[in-house]
Design an enzyme around this catalytic site. Structure first.
Site, short mmCIF file in Angstrom:
data_model
loop_
_atom_site.label_atom_id
_atom_site.label_comp_id
_atom_site.label_asym_id
_atom_site.label_seq_id
_atom_site.Cartn_x
_atom_site.Cartn_y
_atom_site.Cartn_z
N LYS A 43 -0.37 52.48 -2.98
CA LYS A 43 -0.72 53.71 -3.17
C LYS A 43 -1.60 53.81 -1.74
O LYS A 43 -1.90 55.00 -1.34
CB LYS A 43 -1.51 53.66 -4.08
CG LYS A 43 -0.84 53.97 -5.32
CD LYS A 43 0.08 55.42 -5.34
CE LYS A 43 0.57 55.80 -6.91
NZ LYS A 43 1.72 56.69 -6.59
N TYR A 54 -3.49 46.31 -10.82
CA TYR A 54 -2.87 47.30 -10.14
C TYR A 54 -2.39 46.57 -8.89
O TYR A 54 -1.21 46.78 -8.54
CB TYR A 54 -3.59 48.37 -9.71
CG TYR A 54 -2.81 49.78 -9.55
CD1 TYR A 54 -1.99 50.07 -10.35
CD2 TYR A 54 -3.42 50.64 -8.55
CE1 TYR A 54 -1.23 51.22 -10.13
CE2 TYR A 54 -2.52 51.68 -8.31
CZ TYR A 54 -1.60 52.01 -8.93
OH TYR A 54 -0.74 53.37 -8.88
N1 LIG Z 1 0.57 57.26 -15.15
C1 LIG Z 1 -0.62 57.18 -14.47
O1 LIG Z 1 -1.52 56.77 -15.00
C2 LIG Z 1 -0.49 57.65 -12.85
C3 LIG Z 1 -1.72 57.90 -12.32
C4 LIG Z 1 -1.72 57.99 -11.03
C5 LIG Z 1 -0.64 58.51 -10.48
N2 LIG Z 1 0.65 58.17 -10.81
C6 LIG Z 1 1.81 58.47 -10.06
O2 LIG Z 1 2.67 59.46 -10.82
C7 LIG Z 1 3.85 59.21 -10.13
C8 LIG Z 1 4.71 59.47 -11.56
O3 LIG Z 1 4.67 58.33 -12.39
P1 LIG Z 1 4.57 58.61 -13.98
O4 LIG Z 1 3.35 58.01 -14.26
O5 LIG Z 1 4.86 60.21 -14.46
O6 LIG Z 1 5.58 57.79 -14.49
P2 LIG Z 1 7.42 57.69 -14.95
O7 LIG Z 1 8.01 56.26 -15.15
O8 LIG Z 1 7.56 58.97 -15.66
O9 LIG Z 1 7.93 58.37 -13.33
C9 LIG Z 1 8.08 57.51 -12.27
C10 LIG Z 1 9.47 57.81 -11.51
O10 LIG Z 1 9.72 57.09 -10.48
C11 LIG Z 1 11.33 57.29 -10.39
N3 LIG Z 1 11.76 56.33 -9.62
C12 LIG Z 1 11.51 54.74 -9.21
N4 LIG Z 1 12.17 54.41 -8.30
C13 LIG Z 1 12.83 55.48 -7.81
C14 LIG Z 1 13.91 55.51 -6.60
N5 LIG Z 1 14.18 54.51 -5.79
N6 LIG Z 1 14.24 56.57 -6.45
C15 LIG Z 1 13.92 57.98 -6.96
N7 LIG Z 1 13.15 57.64 -8.30
C16 LIG Z 1 12.41 56.54 -8.40
C17 LIG Z 1 11.49 56.99 -11.64
O11 LIG Z 1 12.91 57.52 -11.91
C18 LIG Z 1 10.61 57.81 -12.60
O12 LIG Z 1 11.07 59.02 -12.81
C19 LIG Z 1 3.93 57.92 -9.59
O13 LIG Z 1 3.68 58.04 -8.16
C20 LIG Z 1 2.61 57.08 -10.10
O14 LIG Z 1 2.20 56.21 -9.40
C21 LIG Z 1 0.63 57.78 -12.37
#
Ligand SMILES: NC(=O)c1ccc[n+]([C@@H]2O[C@H](COP(=O)([O-])OP(=O)(O)OC[C@H]3O[C@@H](n4cnc5c(N)ncnc54)[C@H](O)[C@@H]3O)[C@@H](O)[C@H]2O)c1
Length: 255
Positions: free
Chosen positions: A161, A154
């Site tokens: 984060k 990570y």
């Molecule tokens: N998937 C996992 O395992 C996990 C676990 C814990 C937390 N998260 C967090 O959940 C959140 C959503 O991620 P996800 O896993 O649904 O993936 P995802 O790829 O579906 O979503 C990430 C989003 O970030 C957006 N993004 C990136 N750069 C951007 C910018 N400059 N302006 C506006 N939007 C922007 C993208 O368009 C995308 O829609 C993130 O913060 C991620 O770190 C994910």
């Protein structure tokens, strides 16, 4: 009465039907909310297509969280659809591959800065841009991956984060007097586009399902989306600066 009846909720981060934000938007609509989505640049067409799979049509506004013009225009763009907002979902994360996947020691500041701006500072940018639309109070909810630990692969996204979690606490301090709550959901690993872009993501997933007392399904974003919906609702009226773990219980286990 449904959980989010009559609430206007802005949801960022819908990219595919696996996105956590897609499931938040879907559940929010099913619970009575009026949902507005945001997307940006080349991803806009994907978001518009996937928005058609929601229970109801939802407008998609342009918002790159690193673009000051987009941030300044957010208020007027939202006002074309609703008079105010009750909730804002930050579901955004990005880091260049050069600062993940085992590249911690070789990470360069320019790439780390990108990760920090998009993944941490953006919570402040989004909350401040939306603040004028929440003059009657509201709920800001973001997504984190437990930043207390150094995880495999990570790397600088983990550091981002940690900054993100701290940012949420400072926002809770400064927006609380306006009745705006700021909380995070700390999710276990879910196979989304963002997750799959982390080189070696399977090392982070590890044996999560085995370590979780409640078990864990990496292909199911719904438990995470439910917690976000709950934090958007009126059922956490005195909670802010909090991180709710939705990880099957892994955060509480010794190993
Ligand atoms: N998937 C996992 O395992 C996990 C676990 C814990 C937390 N998260 C967090 O959940 C959140 C959503 O991620 P996800 O896993 O649904 O993936 P995802 O790829 O579906 O979503 C990430 C989003 O970030 C957006 N993004 C990136 N750069 C951007 C910018 N400059 N302006 C506006 N939007 C922007 C993208 O368009 C995308 O829609 C993130 O913060 C991620 O770190 C994910």
């Amino acid at each position: 009465m449904a959980l989010l009846d009559g609430k206007n909720i802005l949801v960022t981060g819908v990219l595919t039907n696996h996105s956590i934000a897609f499931h938040v938007a879907r559940l929010a609509q099913l619970e009575g909310a009026n949902v507005i989505l945001t997307s940006f640049g080349r991803q806009m067409k994907l978001t518009q297509a996937i928005a058609k799979r929601l229970p109801q049509p939802a407008p998609v506004l342009q918002l790159d969280v690193t673009d000051n013009d987009d941030l300044a225009a957010l208020k007027d763009r939202v006002l074309e659809h609703v008079d105010s907002l009750d909730g804002v979902v930050h579901s955004i994360g990005f880091a260049p591959q050069t600062v993940m996947g085992g590249n911690f020691l070789s990470g360069e500041w320019a790439d780390v800065a990108t990760a920090m701006e998009v993944s941490a500072f953006s919570l402040k940018s989004l909350a401040v841009a939306a603040q004028p639309l929440m003059s009657n109070g509201g709920s800001v909810v973001g997504l984190t991956f437990d930043a207390k630990f150094a995880w495999p692969v990570y790397d600088w996204m983990g550091v981002a984060k940690a900054a993100f979690e701290s940012t949420a606490r400072y926002l809770a301090r400064d927006l609380g007097p306006q009745g705006i709550r700021v909380n995070l959901v700390s999710a276990g690993p879910i196979r989304t586009t963002a997750a799959k872009s982390i080189p070696g993501f399977e090392q982070m997933e590890g044996n999560w399902p085995q370590r979780a007392p409640l078990g864990w399904d990496q292909s199911n974003p719904e438990p995470t989306a439910r917690a976000v919906a709950a934090l958007l609702s009126d059922w956490f009226p005195a909670t802010t600066g909090e991180i709710v773990h939705v990880d099957g219980g892994v955060h509480a286990m010794g190993q």
